[in-house]
Design a protein around this motif. Structure first.
Motif, PDB file in Angstrom:
ATOM      1  N   GLN A 162      -0.293  16.236   9.839  1.00  0.00           N
ATOM      2  CA  GLN A 162       0.045  15.574  11.092  1.00  0.00           C
ATOM      3  C   GLN A 162      -0.765  14.308  11.336  1.00  0.00           C
ATOM      4  OE1 GLN A 162      -0.494  18.919  13.808  1.00  0.00           O
ATOM      5  NE2 GLN A 162       1.721  19.160  13.995  1.00  0.00           N
ATOM      6  N   LEU A 163      -1.930  14.198  10.731  1.00  0.00           N
ATOM      7  CA  LEU A 163      -2.729  12.982  10.876  1.00  0.00           C
ATOM      8  C   LEU A 163      -2.363  11.947   9.816  1.00  0.00           C
ATOM      9  CD1 LEU A 163      -4.914  11.347  12.205  1.00  0.00           C
ATOM     10  CD2 LEU A 163      -6.627  12.614  10.895  1.00  0.00           C
ATOM     11  N   MET A 164      -2.076  12.404   8.599  1.00  0.00           N
ATOM     12  CA  MET A 164      -1.766  11.470   7.519  1.00  0.00           C
ATOM     13  C   MET A 164      -0.444  10.734   7.743  1.00  0.00           C
ATOM     14  SD  MET A 164      -4.258  11.330   5.360  1.00  0.00           S
ATOM     15  CE  MET A 164      -3.475  10.544   3.939  1.00  0.00           C
ATOM     16  N   ILE A 165       0.503  11.372   8.423  1.00  0.00           N
ATOM     17  CA  ILE A 165       1.797  10.720   8.664  1.00  0.00           C
ATOM     18  C   ILE A 165       1.636   9.448   9.505  1.00  0.00           C
ATOM     19  CG2 ILE A 165       4.024  10.938   9.860  1.00  0.00           C
ATOM     20  CD1 ILE A 165       4.129  13.845   8.873  1.00  0.00           C
ATOM     21  N   PRO A 166       1.017   9.509  10.692  1.00  0.00           N
ATOM     22  CA  PRO A 166       0.851   8.260  11.453  1.00  0.00           C
ATOM     23  C   PRO A 166      -0.099   7.278  10.780  1.00  0.00           C
ATOM     24  CG  PRO A 166      -0.314  10.067  12.536  1.00  0.00           C
ATOM     25  CD  PRO A 166       0.539  10.669  11.463  1.00  0.00           C
ATOM     26  N   MET A 167      -1.083   7.789  10.016  1.00  0.00           N
ATOM     27  CA  MET A 167      -1.961   6.889   9.263  1.00  0.00           C
ATOM     28  C   MET A 167      -1.121   6.022   8.322  1.00  0.00           C
ATOM     29  SD  MET A 167      -5.503   7.240   9.559  1.00  0.00           S
ATOM     30  CE  MET A 167      -6.150   7.062   7.883  1.00  0.00           C
ATOM     31  N   ALA A 168      -0.217   6.667   7.593  1.00  0.00           N
ATOM     32  CA  ALA A 168       0.628   5.951   6.635  1.00  0.00           C
ATOM     33  C   ALA A 168       1.623   5.032   7.340  1.00  0.00           C
ATOM     34  CB  ALA A 168       1.371   6.945   5.743  1.00  0.00           C
ATOM     35  N   GLU A 169       2.185   5.504   8.449  1.00  0.00           N
ATOM     36  CA  GLU A 169       3.157   4.689   9.189  1.00  0.00           C
ATOM     37  C   GLU A 169       2.534   3.399   9.692  1.00  0.00           C
ATOM     38  OE1 GLU A 169       6.033   8.220  11.049  1.00  0.00           O
ATOM     39  OE2 GLU A 169       4.394   7.365  12.235  1.00  0.00           O
ATOM     40  N   ARG A 170       1.354   3.509  10.275  1.00  0.00           N
ATOM     41  CA  ARG A 170       0.693   2.323  10.821  1.00  0.00           C
ATOM     42  C   ARG A 170       0.337   1.328   9.706  1.00  0.00           C
ATOM     43  NH1 ARG A 170      -2.239   3.142  15.626  1.00  0.00           N
ATOM     44  NH2 ARG A 170      -1.074   4.526  17.022  1.00  0.00           N
ATOM     45  N   ALA A 171      -0.202   1.853   8.606  1.00  0.00           N
ATOM     46  CA  ALA A 171      -0.597   0.975   7.505  1.00  0.00           C
ATOM     47  C   ALA A 171       0.622   0.264   6.917  1.00  0.00           C
ATOM     48  CB  ALA A 171      -1.315   1.781   6.417  1.00  0.00           C
ATOM     49  N   GLN A 172       1.734   0.983   6.791  1.00  0.00           N
ATOM     50  CA  GLN A 172       2.937   0.354   6.249  1.00  0.00           C
ATOM     51  C   GLN A 172       3.481  -0.713   7.188  1.00  0.00           C
ATOM     52  OE1 GLN A 172       6.231   2.967   5.261  1.00  0.00           O
ATOM     53  NE2 GLN A 172       7.511   1.245   4.655  1.00  0.00           N
ATOM     54  N   ALA A 173       3.361  -0.479   8.487  1.00  0.00           N
ATOM     55  CA  ALA A 173       3.826  -1.481   9.446  1.00  0.00           C
ATOM     56  C   ALA A 173       3.105  -2.808   9.242  1.00  0.00           C
ATOM     57  CB  ALA A 173       3.605  -0.977  10.874  1.00  0.00           C
ATOM     58  N   LEU A 174       1.841  -2.727   8.821  1.00  0.00           N
ATOM     59  CA  LEU A 174       1.073  -3.949   8.584  1.00  0.00           C
ATOM     60  C   LEU A 174       1.406  -4.557   7.227  1.00  0.00           C
ATOM     61  CD1 LEU A 174      -1.064  -5.785   9.853  1.00  0.00           C
ATOM     62  CD2 LEU A 174      -2.824  -4.410   8.716  1.00  0.00           C
ATOM     63  N   THR A 175       1.522  -3.720   6.201  1.00  0.00           N
ATOM     64  CA  THR A 175       1.841  -4.255   4.864  1.00  0.00           C
ATOM     65  C   THR A 175       3.231  -4.889   4.845  1.00  0.00           C
ATOM     66  OG1 THR A 175       2.693  -2.100   4.089  1.00  0.00           O
ATOM     67  CG2 THR A 175       0.363  -2.591   3.672  1.00  0.00           C
ATOM     68  N   ASP A 176       4.135  -4.408   5.704  1.00  0.00           N
ATOM     69  CA  ASP A 176       5.485  -4.975   5.752  1.00  0.00           C
ATOM     70  C   ASP A 176       5.488  -6.419   6.249  1.00  0.00           C
ATOM     71  OD1 ASP A 176       6.573  -2.640   4.822  1.00  0.00           O
ATOM     72  OD2 ASP A 176       7.340  -1.955   6.761  1.00  0.00           O
ATOM     73  N   LEU A 177       4.408  -6.836   6.914  1.00  0.00           N
ATOM     74  CA  LEU A 177       4.320  -8.204   7.422  1.00  0.00           C
ATOM     75  C   LEU A 177       3.837  -9.190   6.354  1.00  0.00           C
ATOM     76  CD1 LEU A 177       2.601  -7.501  10.884  1.00  0.00           C
ATOM     77  CD2 LEU A 177       5.028  -8.001  10.485  1.00  0.00           C
ATOM     78  N   ALA A 178       3.247  -8.661   5.287  1.00  0.00           N
ATOM     79  CA  ALA A 178       2.602  -9.514   4.280  1.00  0.00           C
ATOM     80  C   ALA A 178       3.513 -10.542   3.612  1.00  0.00           C
ATOM     81  CB  ALA A 178       1.921  -8.651   3.223  1.00  0.00           C
ATOM     82  N   PRO A 179       4.758 -10.208   3.240  1.00  0.00           N
ATOM     83  CA  PRO A 179       5.589 -11.190   2.529  1.00  0.00           C
ATOM     84  C   PRO A 179       5.758 -12.517   3.258  1.00  0.00           C
ATOM     85  CG  PRO A 179       6.571  -9.031   2.368  1.00  0.00           C
ATOM     86  CD  PRO A 179       5.434  -8.909   3.355  1.00  0.00           C
ATOM     87  N   SER A 180       5.830 -12.478   4.582  1.00  0.00           N
ATOM     88  CA  SER A 180       6.065 -13.710   5.343  1.00  0.00           C
ATOM     89  C   SER A 180       4.800 -14.288   5.964  1.00  0.00           C
ATOM     90  CB  SER A 180       7.091 -13.445   6.461  1.00  0.00           C
ATOM     91  OG  SER A 180       6.594 -12.476   7.374  1.00  0.00           O
ATOM     92  N   SER A 234      -4.698   0.066  14.109  1.00  0.00           N
ATOM     93  CA  SER A 234      -4.380   0.156  15.531  1.00  0.00           C
ATOM     94  C   SER A 234      -3.138  -0.664  15.875  1.00  0.00           C
ATOM     95  CB  SER A 234      -5.568  -0.327  16.376  1.00  0.00           C
ATOM     96  OG  SER A 234      -5.703  -1.734  16.254  1.00  0.00           O
ATOM     97  N   LEU A 235      -2.519  -0.317  16.991  1.00  0.00           N
ATOM     98  CA  LEU A 235      -1.349  -1.052  17.452  1.00  0.00           C
ATOM     99  C   LEU A 235      -1.689  -2.514  17.762  1.00  0.00           C
ATOM    100  CD1 LEU A 235       0.303   1.660  19.747  1.00  0.00           C
ATOM    101  CD2 LEU A 235       1.005   0.950  17.442  1.00  0.00           C
ATOM    102  N   PRO A 236      -2.851  -2.796  18.391  1.00  0.00           N
ATOM    103  CA  PRO A 236      -3.216  -4.202  18.607  1.00  0.00           C
ATOM    104  C   PRO A 236      -3.367  -4.981  17.298  1.00  0.00           C
ATOM    105  CG  PRO A 236      -4.465  -2.819  20.091  1.00  0.00           C
ATOM    106  CD  PRO A 236      -3.777  -1.895  19.124  1.00  0.00           C
ATOM    107  N   THR A 237      -3.850  -4.289  16.234  1.00  0.00           N
ATOM    108  CA  THR A 237      -3.994  -4.960  14.944  1.00  0.00           C
ATOM    109  C   THR A 237      -2.634  -5.329  14.375  1.00  0.00           C
ATOM    110  OG1 THR A 237      -6.080  -3.844  14.414  1.00  0.00           O
ATOM    111  CG2 THR A 237      -4.814  -4.701  12.562  1.00  0.00           C
ATOM    112  N   ILE A 238      -1.675  -4.418  14.502  1.00  0.00           N
ATOM    113  CA  ILE A 238      -0.313  -4.696  14.032  1.00  0.00           C
ATOM    114  C   ILE A 238       0.294  -5.839  14.835  1.00  0.00           C
ATOM    115  CG2 ILE A 238       2.012  -3.756  13.758  1.00  0.00           C
ATOM    116  CD1 ILE A 238       0.700  -0.995  13.391  1.00  0.00           C
ATOM    117  N   GLN A 239       0.084  -5.813  16.138  1.00  0.00           N
ATOM    118  CA  GLN A 239       0.606  -6.879  16.998  1.00  0.00           C
ATOM    119  C   GLN A 239      -0.004  -8.232  16.627  1.00  0.00           C
ATOM    120  OE1 GLN A 239      -0.318  -5.357  20.879  1.00  0.00           O
ATOM    121  NE2 GLN A 239       1.332  -3.842  20.869  1.00  0.00           N
ATOM    122  N   ARG A 240      -1.305  -8.245  16.391  1.00  0.00           N
ATOM    123  CA  ARG A 240      -1.958  -9.496  16.004  1.00  0.00           C
ATOM    124  C   ARG A 240      -1.452  -9.957  14.633  1.00  0.00           C
ATOM    125  NH1 ARG A 240      -5.519 -13.309  16.416  1.00  0.00           N
ATOM    126  NH2 ARG A 240      -6.941 -13.854  14.711  1.00  0.00           N
TER     127      ARG A 240
END
Length: 203
Positions: free
Chosen positions: A54-72, A122-128
């Motif tokens: 239950q902890l690893m799932i959101p850990m992975a989701e958040r990290a992927q949300a950030l890596t998905d921004l990398a191409p652009s 964190s969500l603020p990190t993804i937003q930034r």
């Protein structure tokens, strides 16, 4: 009968160089049907296994949300390539973690929805991350990924030593191995060393 609201406490204890995951929570459904014998079968999921999933799932989701921004947004081609590979791995990890949660018989209640745990992007990190580009994004990505990988390795070590279900421990070992490889590569392409153990902005 309504399920009682469970209380999850995660504590990482350093002992002889080993990070141990200590979990306390109320009873969780498991695949075991032989509790009367006093010995659960190897496939049973313990509260520790469930808490780890239950902890690893959101850990992975958040990290992927950030890596998905990398191409652009990333300036470094090497960091872009690492983010793409890491993102693919995180997506695969999430699928396997969800499969394990389903196998455990525990509802997907997402107890960490909206939380910012140690090492979790964190969500603020993804937003930034969605507002900066170039070297600024590279630095943010590198620091957040370093924190994520470090915490993931510690959590997986804890699951391997304190968990019960064989399938969960096998996945923890796989994620730990991939994390070691990704950390080594990140150290090679990182624009700067992380400024703090947490890496990500608290929210």
């Amino acid at each position: 009968m309504q399920l009682r609201r469970h209380i999850l406490t995660l504590r990482l204890v350093c002992a002889t160089g080993m990070a141990l995951l200590v979990v306390g929570c109320t009873s969780q459904p498991t695949t075991s049907t032989s509790s009367q014998t006093g010995a659960a079968p190897p496939t049973a999921f313990s509260p520790t296994d469930v808490a780890w999933i239950q902890l690893m799932i959101p850990m992975a989701e958040r990290a992927q949300a950030l890596t998905d921004l990398a191409p652009s947004r990333a300036a470094s081609p090497a960091l872009q390539a690492l983010a793409a590979k890491t993102g693919t791995q995180l997506h695969q990890d999430q699928k396997r973690l969800h499969q394990l949660l389903s196998l455990s018989g525990v509802p997907d209640s997402r107890p960490h929805e909206g939380h910012n745990m140690p090492g979790m992007v964190s969500l603020p990190t993804i937003q930034r991350g969605g507002t900066v580009t170039g070297k600024a994004f590279d630095k943010l990505l590198a620091e957040a990924l370093h924190a994520h990988l470090t915490q993931s390795a510690m959590l997986c070590a804890g699951e391997q030593t304190q968990g019960h279900a064989g399938k969960a421990k096998e996945l923890a070992a796989t994620i730990a191995k991939n994390t070691t490889e990704q950390t080594s590569r990140l150290n090679e392409v990182s624009p700067a060393k992380p400024s703090s153990p947490g890496g990500a902005t608290a929210g």
